[in-house]
Design a protein around this motif. Sequence first.
Motif, PDB file in Angstrom:
ATOM      1  N   ALA A 331     -26.937 103.388 -47.416  1.00 54.50           N
ATOM      2  CA  ALA A 331     -27.483 104.032 -48.600  1.00 54.50           C
ATOM      3  C   ALA A 331     -26.594 105.192 -49.020  1.00 54.50           C
ATOM      4  N   PRO A 332     -26.354 105.369 -50.318  1.00 52.85           N
ATOM      5  CA  PRO A 332     -25.564 106.529 -50.749  1.00 52.85           C
ATOM      6  C   PRO A 332     -26.240 107.832 -50.331  1.00 52.85           C
ATOM      7  N   SER A 333     -25.441 108.844 -50.044  1.00 50.50           N
ATOM      8  CA  SER A 333     -25.978 110.136 -49.641  1.00 50.50           C
ATOM      9  C   SER A 333     -26.783 110.735 -50.781  1.00 50.50           C
ATOM     10  N   ASN A 334     -28.008 111.176 -50.481  1.00 46.30           N
ATOM     11  CA  ASN A 334     -28.883 111.739 -51.513  1.00 46.30           C
ATOM     12  C   ASN A 334     -29.828 112.725 -50.845  1.00 46.30           C
ATOM     13  N   PRO A 335     -30.343 113.721 -51.594  1.00 42.49           N
ATOM     14  CA  PRO A 335     -31.196 114.754 -50.996  1.00 42.49           C
ATOM     15  C   PRO A 335     -32.643 114.325 -50.817  1.00 42.49           C
ATOM     16  N   TYR A 336     -33.001 113.093 -51.192  1.00 43.08           N
ATOM     17  CA  TYR A 336     -34.399 112.673 -51.153  1.00 43.08           C
ATOM     18  C   TYR A 336     -34.700 111.730 -49.996  1.00 43.08           C
ATOM     19  N   TYR A 338     -33.729 108.659 -49.636  1.00 43.99           N
ATOM     20  CA  TYR A 338     -33.833 107.253 -49.997  1.00 43.99           C
ATOM     21  C   TYR A 338     -32.918 106.441 -49.087  1.00 43.99           C
ATOM     22  N   ASN A 339     -33.442 105.321 -48.570  1.00 43.25           N
ATOM     23  CA  ASN A 339     -32.694 104.564 -47.575  1.00 43.25           C
ATOM     24  C   ASN A 339     -33.012 103.085 -47.701  1.00 43.25           C
ATOM     25  N   TYR A 340     -32.259 102.270 -46.911  1.00 44.45           N
ATOM     26  CA  TYR A 340     -32.463 100.825 -46.864  1.00 44.45           C
ATOM     27  C   TYR A 340     -33.064 100.379 -45.528  1.00 44.45           C
ATOM     28  N   CYS A 341     -33.553 101.306 -44.724  1.00 49.19           N
ATOM     29  CA  CYS A 341     -33.937 100.991 -43.349  1.00 49.19           C
ATOM     30  C   CYS A 341     -35.442 100.930 -43.156  1.00 49.19           C
ATOM     31  N   SER A 342     -36.204 100.672 -44.195  1.00 47.53           N
ATOM     32  CA  SER A 342     -37.666 100.511 -44.112  1.00 47.53           C
ATOM     33  C   SER A 342     -38.355 101.765 -43.609  1.00 47.53           C
ATOM     34  N   ARG A 343     -37.752 102.937 -43.836  1.00 40.72           N
ATOM     35  CA  ARG A 343     -38.393 104.195 -43.479  1.00 40.72           C
ATOM     36  C   ARG A 343     -39.094 104.737 -44.718  1.00 40.72           C
ATOM     37  N   GLY A 344     -40.423 104.868 -44.632  1.00 38.32           N
ATOM     38  CA  GLY A 344     -41.171 105.357 -45.792  1.00 38.32           C
ATOM     39  C   GLY A 344     -41.804 104.206 -46.560  1.00 38.32           C
ATOM     40  N   SER A 345     -42.055 104.455 -47.818  1.00 37.59           N
ATOM     41  CA  SER A 345     -42.729 103.470 -48.669  1.00 37.59           C
ATOM     42  C   SER A 345     -41.846 103.091 -49.847  1.00 37.59           C
ATOM     43  N   ASP A 375     -27.589  92.515 -55.770  1.00 38.40           N
ATOM     44  CA  ASP A 375     -26.537  91.960 -54.919  1.00 38.40           C
ATOM     45  C   ASP A 375     -25.178  92.562 -55.214  1.00 38.40           C
ATOM     46  N   ASP A 376     -24.961  93.169 -56.387  1.00 38.30           N
ATOM     47  CA  ASP A 376     -23.663  93.775 -56.700  1.00 38.30           C
ATOM     48  C   ASP A 376     -23.613  95.255 -56.342  1.00 38.30           C
ATOM     49  N   GLY A 377     -24.652  95.782 -55.656  1.00 35.91           N
ATOM     50  CA  GLY A 377     -24.654  97.167 -55.222  1.00 35.91           C
ATOM     51  C   GLY A 377     -25.373  98.117 -56.162  1.00 35.91           C
ATOM     52  N   MET A 378     -25.763  97.677 -57.352  1.00 38.79           N
ATOM     53  CA  MET A 378     -26.488  98.539 -58.279  1.00 38.79           C
ATOM     54  C   MET A 378     -27.992  98.480 -57.977  1.00 38.79           C
ATOM     55  N   VAL A 379     -28.734  99.480 -58.465  1.00 37.88           N
ATOM     56  CA  VAL A 379     -30.171  99.549 -58.196  1.00 37.88           C
ATOM     57  C   VAL A 379     -30.950  99.319 -59.482  1.00 37.88           C
ATOM     58  N   ASN A 396     -31.080  92.120 -53.408  1.00 41.65           N
ATOM     59  CA  ASN A 396     -30.456  92.318 -52.105  1.00 41.65           C
ATOM     60  C   ASN A 396     -31.448  92.930 -51.118  1.00 41.65           C
ATOM     61  N   ARG A 397     -31.967  94.136 -51.402  1.00 46.22           N
ATOM     62  CA  ARG A 397     -32.886  94.785 -50.471  1.00 46.22           C
ATOM     63  C   ARG A 397     -33.703  95.844 -51.208  1.00 46.22           C
ATOM     64  N   THR A 398     -34.775  96.295 -50.550  1.00 52.66           N
ATOM     65  CA  THR A 398     -35.663  97.317 -51.103  1.00 52.66           C
ATOM     66  C   THR A 398     -35.169  98.701 -50.705  1.00 52.66           C
ATOM     67  N   VAL A 399     -35.357  99.657 -51.616  1.00 49.48           N
ATOM     68  CA  VAL A 399     -35.028 101.058 -51.341  1.00 49.48           C
ATOM     69  C   VAL A 399     -36.327 101.778 -50.974  1.00 49.48           C
ATOM     70  N   TYR A 400     -36.285 102.577 -49.896  1.00 50.75           N
ATOM     71  CA  TYR A 400     -37.467 103.296 -49.408  1.00 50.75           C
ATOM     72  C   TYR A 400     -37.251 104.800 -49.539  1.00 50.75           C
TER      73      TYR A 400
END
Length: 402
Positions: A331-336, A338-345, A375-379, A396-400
């Motif tokens: 996941a790009p570095s961000n102050p909130y 946000y991740n791809y590792c199913s942490r949170g909702s 799939d191309d890396g955009m959200v 590709n995947r969900t952002v949490y």
Amino acid sequence: MVAAGPGRSGWRQRWADRQNEQRRRAFEAAFGAWQRDGDEARRMLTAAQTFAGLPADAVPPYVDLGRAEVAFLVLPGAAIVELPDQPALPAPGYTGFSAYPQPAGPPFAGPRIDAGTAVVTNRRVVLYGNRRREWLYAKLVGFAHLPDNRTTLMRVSNRVRASGLCVEPATAASFRFNLSLALAESTNDRAGFVAHLEQQISEHQRYRPQPPPVAMEQQAPMTARLGPGVLVAAAVTAILLLCGIAVALAPPSPQTSDTPQADSTTTTGRVSSALPTSTPAAPPTSPPPVTAPTTPPRQPPRLCRPARPQPSRPEAHPFLPYAQGCQPVRAPSNPYGYNYCSRGSRITDPKPDICSYFDCIDNFWNGKGYMIECDDGMVSMSGGRQGSCSYHGGNNRTVYDG
């Protein structure tokens, strides 16, 4: 001409022979390098004229080629680099490619965010690592080969930051050639790329090394008569004489104190000191105990800092587009958080400035679902809805929001 003989012209002839041998070796080395560069450039020209792509059995099964898409190169050991700023890059094309080796410039200082196998096709460049990243030629707006002879930057219209690939020096020439040929093929300008190579080959002929002039014995300097061993011995002797003269002329070191030092061999249990005292003290009735110093001796300063330990990178599977397990670095570095590792909702109401940290699609704020990565890396904000990421290769995947 008078025949060479001992003490007359023999040393001149020996000097001329040494000079001619050195010049011959230097010429042969330069001519061999020039000839190898020319052979490699002509091999590239032949490939540009005839190469039609890799056979199907040479393409790994995880490479998803589209209809009429042809793979030009499959290159393991490539790494994705990304720029934090947005520099202006030249227009995409093959004009920046050189068929001949160039002097290596300073290394690229940007971070490496992923590594894997790079695939160059006639439509795009794809890297299969921890996740897939692609650069479509149709969206390419900036392109540059950096002078480090390893890094190629590519800016596409659907991403905020410019990124690119860094390859090993031994494979950089092949990667840049195949990428330039693929760009020319994508615009139906293969003939222009062939003409570009032909012009470089013609220019290379102008730099053919010329045989050196023959050294004649009449050109021998008088110092050659002494021979290299005698000159070295004379230089060493001169240095030693200068050092001896400098020591002899050096002034004596000043005395640091007028008080004579006590002889440690005549006083039992006393520690002698060279520091002067302003008021003489009465001799103690009993000798003070000698104690070890409480502070360790200072170490001399180091000239180089010790290398910082580098964090280990997840190793990508050579035959799978994605490595097993979740890596927070994806996941790009961000102050909130946000991740791809199913942490949170799941994220249904993203922060207003989230597109400053993630690459958002054009209609990101029109989405009515939750935040997902395409799939191309955009959200996108169309997670859970039909047709989400349909123009970006699929989901590709969900952002949490962990």
